[in-house]
Design a protein around this motif. Structure first.
Motif, PDB file in Angstrom:
ATOM      1  N   SER A  71       0.796  -1.726  -0.069  1.00 50.46           N
ATOM      2  CA  SER A  71      -0.305  -0.153   0.381  1.00 50.46           C
ATOM      3  C   SER A  71       0.694   1.036   0.427  1.00 50.46           C
ATOM      4  N   GLY A  72       2.106   1.208  -0.147  1.00 46.46           N
ATOM      5  CA  GLY A  72       2.864   2.104   0.415  1.00 46.46           C
ATOM      6  C   GLY A  72       4.073   1.905  -0.692  1.00 46.46           C
ATOM      7  N   LEU A  73       5.876   2.245   0.202  1.00 45.82           N
ATOM      8  CA  LEU A  73       6.969   2.149  -0.565  1.00 45.82           C
ATOM      9  C   LEU A  73       7.534   0.300  -0.289  1.00 45.82           C
ATOM     10  N   VAL A  74       7.803  -0.093  -1.812  1.00 44.48           N
ATOM     11  CA  VAL A  74       8.335  -1.541  -1.336  1.00 44.48           C
ATOM     12  C   VAL A  74      10.175  -1.926  -1.577  1.00 44.48           C
ATOM     13  N   VAL A  75       9.922  -2.336  -1.151  1.00 43.38           N
ATOM     14  CA  VAL A  75      11.677  -2.964  -1.576  1.00 43.38           C
ATOM     15  C   VAL A  75      11.704  -4.327  -2.789  1.00 43.38           C
ATOM     16  N   ILE A  76      12.011  -4.736  -3.506  1.00 46.23           N
ATOM     17  CA  ILE A  76      11.301  -5.618  -4.350  1.00 46.23           C
ATOM     18  C   ILE A  76      13.065  -6.770  -4.422  1.00 46.23           C
ATOM     19  N   TRP A  77      13.277  -8.657  -4.288  1.00 48.86           N
ATOM     20  CA  TRP A  77      13.866  -9.110  -5.055  1.00 48.86           C
ATOM     21  C   TRP A  77      13.788  -9.331  -5.696  1.00 48.86           C
ATOM     22  N   GLN A  78      14.100  -9.712  -7.037  1.00 48.13           N
ATOM     23  CA  GLN A  78      14.573 -10.900  -7.774  1.00 48.13           C
ATOM     24  C   GLN A  78      15.311 -12.236  -7.575  1.00 48.13           C
ATOM     25  N   VAL A 102       8.579  -2.677 -12.698  1.00 46.39           N
ATOM     26  CA  VAL A 102       7.813  -0.864 -12.455  1.00 46.39           C
ATOM     27  C   VAL A 102       6.128  -1.315 -12.972  1.00 46.39           C
ATOM     28  N   ALA A 103       6.141  -2.030 -14.096  1.00 46.58           N
ATOM     29  CA  ALA A 103       4.882  -2.289 -14.290  1.00 46.58           C
ATOM     30  C   ALA A 103       3.856  -2.514 -12.853  1.00 46.58           C
ATOM     31  N   ALA A 104       3.637  -3.428 -12.527  1.00 46.33           N
ATOM     32  CA  ALA A 104       3.492  -3.711 -11.377  1.00 46.33           C
ATOM     33  C   ALA A 104       2.563  -2.790 -10.418  1.00 46.33           C
ATOM     34  N   ALA A 105       3.717  -1.890 -10.145  1.00 47.02           N
ATOM     35  CA  ALA A 105       3.789  -1.322  -9.021  1.00 47.02           C
ATOM     36  C   ALA A 105       2.583   0.103  -9.284  1.00 47.02           C
ATOM     37  N   ALA A 106       3.061   0.670 -10.425  1.00 52.17           N
ATOM     38  CA  ALA A 106       2.595   1.152 -11.109  1.00 52.17           C
ATOM     39  C   ALA A 106       0.726   1.082 -11.326  1.00 52.17           C
ATOM     40  N   ARG A 107       0.102  -0.310 -11.649  1.00 49.15           N
ATOM     41  CA  ARG A 107      -1.563  -0.565 -12.080  1.00 49.15           C
ATOM     42  C   ARG A 107      -1.597  -0.839 -10.522  1.00 49.15           C
ATOM     43  N   ASN A 108      -1.130  -1.579  -9.439  1.00 53.98           N
ATOM     44  CA  ASN A 108      -1.327  -1.495  -8.149  1.00 53.98           C
ATOM     45  C   ASN A 108      -1.605  -0.710  -7.416  1.00 53.98           C
ATOM     46  N   GLY A 109      -0.938  -0.106  -7.404  1.00 57.89           N
ATOM     47  CA  GLY A 109      -1.109   1.426  -6.645  1.00 57.89           C
ATOM     48  C   GLY A 109      -0.214   1.165  -5.204  1.00 57.89           C
ATOM     49  N   TYR A 110       1.064   1.141  -5.821  1.00 61.16           N
ATOM     50  CA  TYR A 110       2.676   1.073  -4.595  1.00 61.16           C
ATOM     51  C   TYR A 110       4.084   1.289  -5.459  1.00 61.16           C
ATOM     52  N   ARG A 111       4.637   2.165  -4.908  1.00 60.10           N
ATOM     53  CA  ARG A 111       5.530   2.811  -4.988  1.00 60.10           C
ATOM     54  C   ARG A 111       7.070   1.691  -4.861  1.00 60.10           C
ATOM     55  N   LEU A 112       7.697   1.347  -5.808  1.00 60.03           N
ATOM     56  CA  LEU A 112       8.871   0.616  -5.947  1.00 60.03           C
ATOM     57  C   LEU A 112       9.818   1.377  -5.483  1.00 60.03           C
ATOM     58  N   ALA A 113      11.103   1.375  -4.491  1.00 62.61           N
ATOM     59  CA  ALA A 113      11.589   2.334  -4.666  1.00 62.61           C
ATOM     60  C   ALA A 113      13.861   1.924  -4.636  1.00 62.61           C
ATOM     61  N   GLN A 114      13.206   0.556  -4.883  1.00 66.39           N
ATOM     62  CA  GLN A 114      14.658  -0.488  -5.576  1.00 66.39           C
ATOM     63  C   GLN A 114      14.430  -1.453  -5.945  1.00 66.39           C
ATOM     64  N   TRP A 115      14.844  -2.317  -6.730  1.00 63.21           N
ATOM     65  CA  TRP A 115      14.739  -3.570  -7.079  1.00 63.21           C
ATOM     66  C   TRP A 115      16.416  -4.362  -7.009  1.00 63.21           C
ATOM     67  N   VAL A 116      16.547  -5.798  -6.785  1.00 64.43           N
ATOM     68  CA  VAL A 116      17.470  -5.958  -6.268  1.00 64.43           C
ATOM     69  C   VAL A 116      17.997  -7.615  -7.259  1.00 64.43           C
ATOM     70  N   LEU A 117      18.562  -7.629  -8.386  1.00 63.31           N
ATOM     71  CA  LEU A 117      18.944  -8.775  -8.497  1.00 63.31           C
ATOM     72  C   LEU A 117      20.043  -9.388  -8.293  1.00 63.31           C
ATOM     73  N   ARG A 140      17.511   6.019 -14.129  1.00 63.57           N
ATOM     74  CA  ARG A 140      16.955   7.937 -14.958  1.00 63.57           C
ATOM     75  C   ARG A 140      15.759   8.151 -14.947  1.00 63.57           C
ATOM     76  N   GLU A 141      15.796   6.565 -16.377  1.00 62.69           N
ATOM     77  CA  GLU A 141      14.107   7.084 -16.584  1.00 62.69           C
ATOM     78  C   GLU A 141      13.071   6.506 -15.636  1.00 62.69           C
ATOM     79  N   THR A 142      13.247   5.278 -14.470  1.00 61.55           N
ATOM     80  CA  THR A 142      11.991   5.322 -13.862  1.00 61.55           C
ATOM     81  C   THR A 142      12.297   5.713 -12.309  1.00 61.55           C
ATOM     82  N   GLY A 143      13.426   6.196 -11.856  1.00 62.91           N
ATOM     83  CA  GLY A 143      13.653   6.513 -10.423  1.00 62.91           C
ATOM     84  C   GLY A 143      13.919   5.571  -9.599  1.00 62.91           C
ATOM     85  N   VAL A 144      13.583   4.207 -10.141  1.00 59.84           N
ATOM     86  CA  VAL A 144      13.556   2.928  -8.941  1.00 59.84           C
ATOM     87  C   VAL A 144      15.230   2.838  -9.094  1.00 59.84           C
TER      88      VAL A 144
END
Length: 324
Positions: A71-78, A102-117, A140-144
């Motif tokens: 419902s807010g800010l998240v960090v995701i590990w892939q 990125v698309a799922a965050a925009a579609r479902n109403g939460y903010r993706l702060a960090q993505w870790v591979l 640069r393009e996404t701010g993530v």
């Protein structure tokens, strides 16, 4: 929230961390992917107590492990079990996973702060250069914020005291014990023209042709060498070698079955099941679960899969049972 490989030293005699252990535990690459992801979930829960795994049902919104609230800010590990090296062939999967998150965050109403591979290997030089350029551009393009946890980062985390239980559970029991030198692999042989011509009518070749394969020379050589190996073992009838052959046969058949079911589900209207053969052979080549006693190299291992097809137990199209 940057993870750096720490310099925590190992106790004398403590076994090293080998990420191939996931293949030993699971028996194939497909199972190793799930096992590696489960390890990451346990590791992250030890480091960040609020981290949790997200199940794919039917989709996982591009999330394997999550920290934060949806419902807010998240960090995701892939989690990506790329083995033994991260190469150019993996770039598409990396891009697709990030774009999905990125698309799922925009579609479902939460903010993706960090993505870790998270990968259990290192990148080769061209892929590392691609990663650096792609990461900078997409940040640069996404701010993530984008981060890479490669094998050294993961080892650094696993040797921390708070993560000792994760290391013990997934890695310590699978350390190779000291023993005699590794058995020398069986040599491979080229096909004579008459052998090549004779194999043109073989069922495994017709299965490949039915799936749209034009070049089958390598497949013939693989089958020829695997069949030689299998016939020698069956003629000698040494029980441990027979058991090793049977185990390898079951391994390649299981890899095919998992791949067939996956591709049939993803291509319900396409009888050719595009990508099935290459995916199955890639898993067989990369698998670390083949019995050492078999002394089989990559050519023999792939040939064992063709041998299963030749015995009418598998195929490369949805109607494979109808091809005789």
């Amino acid at each position: 929230m940057t993870a750096t490989a720490t310099s925590t030293s190992l106790a004398s005699g403590e076994p090293p961390i080998n990420f191939a252990a996931h293949q030993v535990r699971a028996g194939n690459i497909a199972g190793a992917r799930d096992d590696f992801e489960q390890m990451l979930a346990m590791l992250l829960a030890a480091i960040y107590p609020g981290a949790r795994a997200i199940s794919a049902n039917p989709g996982d919104w591009g999330i394997d492990i999550l920290l934060g609230e949806l419902s807010g800010l998240v960090v995701i590990w892939q989690s990506k079990y790329f083995w033994p090296i991260v190469t150019r062939s993996h770039q598409g999967q990396i891009r697709e996973s990030f774009d999905s998150a990125v698309a799922a965050a925009a579609r479902n109403g939460y903010r993706l702060a960090q993505w870790v591979l998270c990968v259990p290997a290192s990148m080769d030089a061209p892929t590392a250069q691609w990663w650096d350029n792609w990461k900078a551009r997409r940040q640069r393009e996404t701010g993530v914020q984008i981060e890479l946890w490669h094998e050294n980062v993961l080892r650094g985390l696993l040797v921390k005291p708070d993560c000792a239980h994760v290391r013990r559970h997934y890695y310590d029991p699978y350390v190779a014990q000291a023993g005699p030198a590794r058995a020398q692999r069986v040599p491979t042989h080229d096909l004579e023209p008459e052998d090549d011509a004779a194999l043109e009518g073989a069922l495994f070749v017709r299965q490949l042709r039915a799936a749209g394969h034009v070049e089958v020379g390598a497949a013939k050589r693989e089958y020829f060498n695997a069949d030689l190996l299998a016939r020698e073992i069956l003629d000698k009838r040494v029980d441990p070698e027979l058991a090793a052959l049977d185990e390898a046969d079951g391994l390649v058949h299981g890899i095919w079955e998992a791949g067939f079911n996956d591709h049939a589900g993803r291509h319900p209207g396409n009888a050719l099941l595009p990508g099935l053969h290459s995916a199955v052979m890639r898993e067989i080549r990369e698998s670390g679960a083949f019995p050492e006693l078999l002394r089989a190299g990559v050519v023999h291992r792939c040939g064992l899969m063709h041998r299963v097809v030749e015995q009418r137990r598998a195929g490369w199209v949805t109607h494979w049972r109808e091809l005789v």
